[in-house]
Scaffold this active site. Structure first.
Site, short mmCIF file in Angstrom:
data_model
loop_
_atom_site.label_atom_id
_atom_site.label_comp_id
_atom_site.label_asym_id
_atom_site.label_seq_id
_atom_site.Cartn_x
_atom_site.Cartn_y
_atom_site.Cartn_z
CE1 TYR A 118 13.31 -3.39 9.19
CE2 TYR A 118 15.62 -2.76 9.08
CZ TYR A 118 14.42 -3.01 8.46
OH TYR A 118 14.32 -2.88 7.09
CG ASN A 166 -0.20 0.04 2.53
OD1 ASN A 166 0.29 -1.01 2.94
ND2 ASN A 166 -0.08 1.20 3.17
#
Length: 321
Positions: free
Chosen positions: A204, A51
Site C-alpha cells: 500500500y 459507496n
C-alpha cells in the site's frame, strides 16, 4: 533553469512553504465544508469508491452543493445503497451509480467509454478508491492487484478522461494518497508483482508514493489547460480500509479508532477542500495534509526525473493492456 531542475531546486520547497502559509492565513481555524459557500450547480463530479467511507461523504458533500455526481463503485448492491442514501440526505436526485473496478483495466476502459458517451462535461475527478492488506494476486492484465487497484487503474482512468476535463476547464483532479508514502519505495518491477515483500501495509505504501509522483508529473503536463491535479493525506480514518486484514488486526484498529482516529466524515474534509475550496483555485502539483495544510511530500515524490519516468512507464504499461 530547465523544468527538470525545478522540483529539486530550493525555490520549489520555498514556494510550497509560501503557498502553505498563504492558505493557512486565509483560514480561521479548521476548514469546515459546511461553512464553505461554494456551489456546484451545473458541475459534474466523479468520485471513485463512493459507496462507503471517505468517498461516500465526499460524494454527499458534492450532492449537497448541487453537483451532478457519479458514484463509481465496484459493488452494485453497496453502490445502490449509497446512491439512495446520498439522494435522500442531499435532496439531489442528480446522483448516479456507474460500476467501476479499478483493479481491472477492462472495467476502467468500459467505465470511461460510458462517461465519454453520456457526459458533456467533467469538472471534478476524485480518485479515492483503494485497498490495503491484499494478498499476492496477479490480475488478468498481468498486474499486481494492489498496484492495479490503487495506482494503475486510477492512472488510466484519469488519462482517459483528461480531454473531457480540459474541455470543461476549470477542472480539478484530486488523488487520495497517504502519509505512509514516506515508507514507500519505487521499483517498477513491482507493477508486475516482482521484488515485493508482503508485510502489513508495505505494498500500500509503495502505491501511495506512486500516486503522488504521477500526480506531480500530471500537473506539470497540464499547465495552461485549466485542469489542476493535487494529492492528499486524509488522516488516519475509521473506514473499511482494514477489511482485508485478520480479525485481530481489525479488532485492534477499531478499538484504537474509537478514541484516536477520525471518522469517515472528518477524513473527507481534505478531499473536499482540494476539490471545491476557492483557496486551492489554480494551485496544482501540490500535496495536502489531513488538516488541509500544504506540506512537502517525501523526497522521492519531489524528484522530477523519476516523475517523468514513472509517468511514461505507467502510460506505456496501461496502453498495452
Amino acid at each position: 533553469m530547465a523544468w527538470t531542475d525545478f522540483f529539486s531546486h530550493p525555490l520549489w520547497a520555498f514556494s510550497t512553504l509560501v503557498f502553505g502559509l498563504v492558505l493557512r492565513s486565509q483560514r480561521r481555524g479548521p476548514w469546515n465544508p459546511r461553512a464553505c459557500p461554494v456551489e456546484l450547480k451545473g458541475k459534474t463530479a466523479i468520485v471513485t469508491g463512493a459507496n462507503t467511507g471517505i468517498g461516500k461523504f465526499t460524494a454527499l458533500d458534492f450532492a449537497r452543493r448541487g453537483a451532478r455526481v457519479i458514484l463509481a463503485c465496484r459493488n452494485e448492491a453497496r453502490g445502490s445503497a449509497a446512491l439512495q442514501e446520498i439522494r435522500r440526505l442531499s435532496g439531489n436526485q442528480d446522483v448516479h451509480l456507474c460500476l467501476l473496478d479499478t483493479s481491472s483495466l477492462a472495467s476502467v476502459r468500459a467505465f470511461a467509454e460510458g462517461i465519454l458517451r453520456q457526459e458533456k462535461q467533467l469538472h471534478i475527478l476524485v480518485n479515492n478508491a483503494g485497498a490495503t492488506g491484499l494478498s499476492r494476486q496477479i490480475t488478468p492484465d498481468g498486474l499486481e492487484i494492489s498496484f492495479a487497484t490503487n495506482h494503475l487503474g486510477p492512472f488510466l482512468l484519469t488519462n482517459l478522461l483528461l480531454d473531457l476535463m480540459k474541455s470543461s476547464a476549470p477542472a480539478r483532479i484530486v488523488n487520495v494518497s497517504s502519509f505512509t508514502h514516506w515508507r514507500g519505495e519505487v521499483n517498477f518491477a513491482h507493477f508486475r508483482g516482482d521484488n515485493l515483500t508482503y508485510t502489513m501495509d508495505s505494498i500500500y505504501n509503495h502505491t501511495k508514493l506512486h500516486n503522488i509522483i504521477c500526480t506531480n508529473e500530471l500537473a506539470r503536463r497540464l499547465q495552461g489547460t485549466g485542469v489542476t491535479a493535487n494529492s492528499l493525506h486524509p488522516g488516519v480514518v475509521m473506514t473499511e480500509v482494514m477489511r482485508n486484514y485478520s480479525w485481530l488486526v481489525r479488532f485492534v484498529f477499531n478499538m484504537v479508532g474509537i478514541f484516536f482516529l477520525k471518522s469517515a466524515e472528518e477524513g473527507a474534509v481534505t478531499t473536499i477542500y482540494c476539490a471545491v475550496s476557492e483557496d486551492v483555485e489554480g494551485i496544482t502539483g501540490k500535496y495536502f495534509d489531513s488538516d488541509c495544510s500544504l506540506v512537502l511530500p517525501a523526497p522521492l515524490a519531489r524528484d522530477p526525473a523519476l516523475a517523468a519516468k514513472d509517468f511514461d512507464i505507467c502510460e506505456r504499461l496501461t496502453a498495452k493492456l
